[in-house]
Design a protein around this motif. Sequence first.
Motif, PDB file in Angstrom:
ATOM      1  N   ARG A 208      -9.727  22.286  30.205  1.00  0.00           N
ATOM      2  CA  ARG A 208      -9.386  22.891  28.923  1.00  0.00           C
ATOM      3  C   ARG A 208     -10.495  22.635  27.915  1.00  0.00           C
ATOM      4  NH1 ARG A 208      -4.576  20.263  25.678  1.00  0.00           N
ATOM      5  NH2 ARG A 208      -6.297  18.869  25.108  1.00  0.00           N
ATOM      6  N   ASP A 209     -11.060  23.712  27.379  1.00  0.00           N
ATOM      7  CA  ASP A 209     -12.069  23.616  26.317  1.00  0.00           C
ATOM      8  C   ASP A 209     -13.225  22.687  26.687  1.00  0.00           C
ATOM      9  OD1 ASP A 209     -10.456  25.299  24.787  1.00  0.00           O
ATOM     10  OD2 ASP A 209      -9.386  23.626  23.868  1.00  0.00           O
ATOM     11  N   LYS A 268      -1.384  22.983  32.640  1.00  0.00           N
ATOM     12  CA  LYS A 268      -1.636  23.538  31.305  1.00  0.00           C
ATOM     13  C   LYS A 268      -0.725  24.734  31.066  1.00  0.00           C
ATOM     14  CE  LYS A 268      -5.478  25.739  30.777  1.00  0.00           C
ATOM     15  NZ  LYS A 268      -6.924  26.040  30.637  1.00  0.00           N
ATOM     16  N   GLY A 272      -1.995  25.966  25.661  1.00  0.00           N
ATOM     17  CA  GLY A 272      -3.035  24.952  25.804  1.00  0.00           C
ATOM     18  C   GLY A 272      -2.532  23.528  25.907  1.00  0.00           C
ATOM     19  N   ASN A 300      -2.553  20.568  22.681  1.00  0.00           N
ATOM     20  CA  ASN A 300      -3.771  21.372  22.632  1.00  0.00           C
ATOM     21  C   ASN A 300      -4.718  20.813  21.572  1.00  0.00           C
ATOM     22  OD1 ASN A 300      -5.608  23.407  23.087  1.00  0.00           O
ATOM     23  ND2 ASN A 300      -4.530  24.905  21.850  1.00  0.00           N
TER      24      ASN A 300
END
Length: 444
Positions: A208-209, A268, A272, A300
């Motif tokens: 994630r990110d 996930k 997010g 998130n």
Amino acid sequence: MKTKKINLIKSMLLLFVISSVALSCNSDDDTTITSPDPEPISISKYVVGFQANPIGQATGVDYVLELPSLESLTTGEITVEGQGIPLKGWRFFHSVNNTVFSSGYGDDDKCIAYQLDEAGKLKEAANFTFQSTLDNYAAIDDKTLLAVELTGGVDDFTKNIPDRSFYIVNAETGLLEKVVTHAIDSRVGKGTEESPAYIPWVTGMVLRDGKLFVSYHKLLPDNSFAPVDVDKAYVAVFKYPEFELESLIEDERTSFIGINGHSTGIEKTENGDIYSFSSSSDAAAITGATKSSGILRIKNGATTFDPDYFFDVENAPNGGKLFWMDYVGNGKAIGRIVLDDSLGTWKIFAEQGSFFKMVVIDLINQTVTDVQGIPDHANRYTSPMFVENGKAYLSSRVGASLVSGGKIEDGETHIYIVDPETAMATKGAKVKGLTLKGIFKVSN
């Protein structure tokens, strides 16, 4: 005479013009107009990882099998008799987009990628070998499979514990791109009673990110797979794709995240948020845990556990100790609850027995609802669950427990289609085998 010459010239010119027009028309009529090539028609099929009954053998036989339609999962029988691709040994199955991967466990050191060819036939697209058994897999995006090796023990665990090797696989080609070796948790102890050494054993991975969240157990490095410091949840956070370890986070409200043989320890959701489940079940080999089986959240944008969220599944109405959980969507997950935690360590990993009930878990409202329409059952291995049109498809086996003398031939496996909104299950196709280790939809 002069007039006749002029008329003759005019007549010849007129004849020339008429002839030219006629030739031009004939030329146009003879022209072949080529239409553009038609667009190739995309073909979709359903592919299953099939574990056949071990007739005359000590262990099951795994196949990869293509099915023509969704209806094949809902009615009739699914069998590999006269069809399917037989594989070597017990295997894991996973998919990324339109590629299905089958990886050997113990008997084979090869991971095979399958795709549909132009005619819509399932074919081997590529393969690669690995040094040590690959034990956990994640589709971290639409083009990448991430797998991590399992090492059960080392000769001298008073010394440094070996790093983990992550295999980065191109899902479009099925080929291994590179292997990155990195420590997960360097706090491995000194190999003494006061400071036991341990091996970090991965149970889930989520990207994630630009950050890779890796859940893990701590196991004694003597091949016993016995847990150390079981009453905490552990996650390592890496910067990805650099594999730079940024932080180690833990939580004392529950136990180890995930269990053996599943790749869904952490997941996930659409917004997010990342959720993890902890089993705390002795029968699921989380021996010695005293904390409740529960679910944690990493919100998130955060890289720590949310202090305001802990779903105590074990003590919730209709709850209990989780054996497995997989996210369906819309804030809901499907789970299997252990019905008898006193059976003994590893006992509920048997392929047949009334070990579990199925539930719908509402992660937002923190509720557990029993699924109607599916009996108490067994299913020791669940690849990421197949979901289509909001319904979950998964196999479950019923029959007398193999732990207490039951016979394989007396059991029966079916696909069950679960509606998470109504918590109702519909019995689908009969599986003439032990289980489907994975259900996937692929297109060419």
